[in-house]
Design a protein around this motif. Sequence first.
Motif, PDB file in Angstrom:
ATOM      1  N   THR A  63       0.351  -1.271  -0.256  1.00 18.33           N
ATOM      2  CA  THR A  63       0.072  -0.422   0.358  1.00 18.33           C
ATOM      3  C   THR A  63       1.119   1.463   0.018  1.00 18.33           C
ATOM      4  OG1 THR A  63      -1.437  -1.479   1.443  1.00 18.33           O
ATOM      5  CG2 THR A  63      -1.602   1.441   1.139  1.00 18.33           C
ATOM      6  N   GLN A  64       2.061   1.384   1.098  1.00 14.05           N
ATOM      7  CA  GLN A  64       2.770   2.281   0.668  1.00 14.05           C
ATOM      8  C   GLN A  64       3.345   2.782  -0.871  1.00 14.05           C
ATOM      9  OE1 GLN A  64       6.110   1.783   3.611  1.00 14.05           O
ATOM     10  NE2 GLN A  64       6.736   4.376   3.672  1.00 14.05           N
ATOM     11  N   SER A 116       1.394   4.046  -3.060  1.00 17.66           N
ATOM     12  CA  SER A 116       0.898   5.541  -2.546  1.00 17.66           C
ATOM     13  C   SER A 116       1.884   6.039  -3.341  1.00 17.66           C
ATOM     14  CB  SER A 116       0.798   5.667  -0.460  1.00 17.66           C
ATOM     15  OG  SER A 116       0.494   7.194  -0.458  1.00 17.66           O
TER      16      SER A 116
END
Length: 83
Positions: free
Chosen positions: A51-52, A55
Amino acid sequence: MSALDDLKAEVAATISIEQSAVTLIQGIAQQLQDALANAGVNDPALVELTTQLKSNADALAAAVSANTPAAPLASGDGSAPQA
């Protein structure tokens, strides 16, 4: 080549490099996500890492887009005459 042409070439190269970095980061995130899904791994730390990465890629893409100048209008484009 004039200094302006040199600067334009450098800006174009930088934009290309930044866009390549976005593509690379997105690819790594997708490969990690696919590998985790195929292995049946649901480790929250690895999911968070994926997810990071996504992002960060989105943030870099937004920064590149926000700081990329629009192409100049060609003369005779119907815009208001300049004084």
